[in-house]
Scaffold this motif. Structure first.
Motif, mmCIF file in Angstrom:
data_model
loop_
_atom_site.group_PDB
_atom_site.id
_atom_site.type_symbol
_atom_site.label_atom_id
_atom_site.label_comp_id
_atom_site.label_asym_id
_atom_site.label_seq_id
_atom_site.Cartn_x
_atom_site.Cartn_y
_atom_site.Cartn_z
ATOM 1 N N LEU A 41 0.822 -1.207 0.000
ATOM 2 C CA LEU A 41 0.000 0.000 0.000
ATOM 3 C C LEU A 41 0.858 1.261 0.000
ATOM 4 C CD1 LEU A 41 -2.838 -1.048 2.456
ATOM 5 C CD2 LEU A 41 -2.964 -0.841 -0.033
ATOM 6 N N LEU A 42 1.926 1.263 0.769
ATOM 7 C CA LEU A 42 2.805 2.435 0.795
ATOM 8 C C LEU A 42 3.507 2.647 -0.541
ATOM 9 C CD1 LEU A 42 4.342 2.106 4.353
ATOM 10 C CD2 LEU A 42 2.784 3.877 3.551
ATOM 11 N N SER A 43 3.971 1.573 -1.166
ATOM 12 C CA SER A 43 4.649 1.721 -2.452
ATOM 13 C C SER A 43 3.674 2.156 -3.542
ATOM 14 C CB SER A 43 5.352 0.420 -2.851
ATOM 15 O OG SER A 43 4.406 -0.606 -3.057
ATOM 16 N N THR A 44 2.424 1.719 -3.464
ATOM 17 C CA THR A 44 1.422 2.155 -4.438
ATOM 18 C C THR A 44 1.183 3.650 -4.316
ATOM 19 O OG1 THR A 44 0.375 -0.013 -4.338
ATOM 20 C CG2 THR A 44 -0.938 1.776 -5.226
ATOM 21 N N ALA A 45 1.111 4.159 -3.101
ATOM 22 C CA ALA A 45 0.915 5.592 -2.898
ATOM 23 C C ALA A 45 2.086 6.389 -3.473
ATOM 24 C CB ALA A 45 0.747 5.886 -1.413
ATOM 25 N N VAL A 46 3.293 5.897 -3.311
ATOM 26 C CA VAL A 46 4.472 6.582 -3.853
ATOM 27 C C VAL A 46 4.423 6.590 -5.378
ATOM 28 C CG1 VAL A 46 6.985 6.433 -4.080
ATOM 29 C CG2 VAL A 46 5.916 6.120 -1.854
ATOM 30 N N LEU A 47 4.056 5.470 -5.985
ATOM 31 C CA LEU A 47 3.966 5.396 -7.441
ATOM 32 C C LEU A 47 2.903 6.330 -7.999
ATOM 33 C CD1 LEU A 47 4.338 1.558 -8.012
ATOM 34 C CD2 LEU A 47 5.995 3.341 -8.583
ATOM 35 N N VAL A 48 1.766 6.412 -7.344
ATOM 36 C CA VAL A 48 0.690 7.302 -7.804
ATOM 37 C C VAL A 48 1.137 8.747 -7.716
ATOM 38 C CG1 VAL A 48 -1.624 8.144 -7.226
ATOM 39 C CG2 VAL A 48 -1.175 5.696 -7.310
ATOM 40 N N ARG A 49 1.799 9.106 -6.643
ATOM 41 C CA ARG A 49 2.270 10.484 -6.505
ATOM 42 C C ARG A 49 3.330 10.804 -7.560
ATOM 43 N NH1 ARG A 49 4.355 13.625 -1.114
ATOM 44 N NH2 ARG A 49 4.685 15.591 -2.167
ATOM 45 N N ALA A 50 4.250 9.879 -7.799
ATOM 46 C CA ALA A 50 5.291 10.104 -8.807
ATOM 47 C C ALA A 50 4.670 10.234 -10.199
ATOM 48 C CB ALA A 50 6.293 8.961 -8.777
ATOM 49 N N ALA A 51 3.692 9.419 -10.515
ATOM 50 C CA ALA A 51 3.046 9.498 -11.824
ATOM 51 C C ALA A 51 2.320 10.828 -11.978
ATOM 52 C CB ALA A 51 2.077 8.339 -12.002
ATOM 53 N N GLY A 52 1.711 11.309 -10.905
ATOM 54 C CA GLY A 52 1.025 12.605 -10.961
ATOM 55 C C GLY A 52 1.981 13.747 -11.196
ATOM 56 N N SER A 53 3.147 13.711 -10.587
ATOM 57 C CA SER A 53 4.112 14.804 -10.780
ATOM 58 C C SER A 53 4.698 14.773 -12.187
ATOM 59 C CB SER A 53 5.217 14.737 -9.729
ATOM 60 O OG SER A 53 5.975 13.555 -9.877
ATOM 61 N N VAL A 54 4.900 13.592 -12.762
ATOM 62 C CA VAL A 54 5.388 13.488 -14.139
ATOM 63 C C VAL A 54 4.342 14.021 -15.100
ATOM 64 C CG1 VAL A 54 5.995 11.857 -15.967
ATOM 65 C CG2 VAL A 54 6.959 11.580 -13.686
ATOM 66 N N ARG A 55 3.094 13.692 -14.851
ATOM 67 C CA ARG A 55 2.017 14.175 -15.716
ATOM 68 C C ARG A 55 1.917 15.690 -15.646
ATOM 69 N NH1 ARG A 55 -4.323 12.352 -15.612
ATOM 70 N NH2 ARG A 55 -4.934 13.593 -17.406
ATOM 71 N N ALA A 56 2.062 16.269 -14.451
ATOM 72 C CA ALA A 56 2.001 17.721 -14.293
ATOM 73 C C ALA A 56 3.134 18.396 -15.067
ATOM 74 C CB ALA A 56 2.053 18.087 -12.818
ATOM 75 N N GLU A 57 4.322 17.807 -15.046
ATOM 76 C CA GLU A 57 5.451 18.370 -15.797
ATOM 77 C C GLU A 57 5.189 18.329 -17.297
ATOM 78 O OE1 GLU A 57 9.451 17.155 -14.943
ATOM 79 O OE2 GLU A 57 8.921 16.813 -12.834
#
Length: 76
Positions: free
Chosen positions: A55-71
């Motif tokens: 669950l913790l690693s999934t949250a990290v992946l979702v946040r990282a994907a969101g920041s890449v999309r924002a860039e």
């Protein structure tokens, strides 16, 4: 409590014993599923640790994907 008295502690003690579960599901008349599991207290701790890390690693992946999309959206 002496050693002899401890050996009389029932298996339902939270310290010892195994946890068992059985499941039976039927889908219509001919299809079905049966499952059973037996887990020790140490196994329950291991399962809890694995689920927590997933669950913790999934949250990290979702946040990282969101920041890449924002860039990417800022560049266009």
């Amino acid at each position: 409590m002496t050693q002899e008295e401890r050996s009389d502690v029932p298996a339902l003690s939270p310290v010892g014993g195994r946890q068992r579960a059985h499941l039976a599901i039927r889908f219509g008349r001919r299809r079905g599923l049966r499952a059973s599991v037996e887990v020790t207290p140490a196994g329950l701790l291991a399962i809890g640790g694995l689920v927590s890390s997933i669950l913790l690693s999934t949250a990290v992946l979702v946040r990282a994907a969101g920041s890449v999309r924002a860039e990417i959206e800022r560049e266009h």
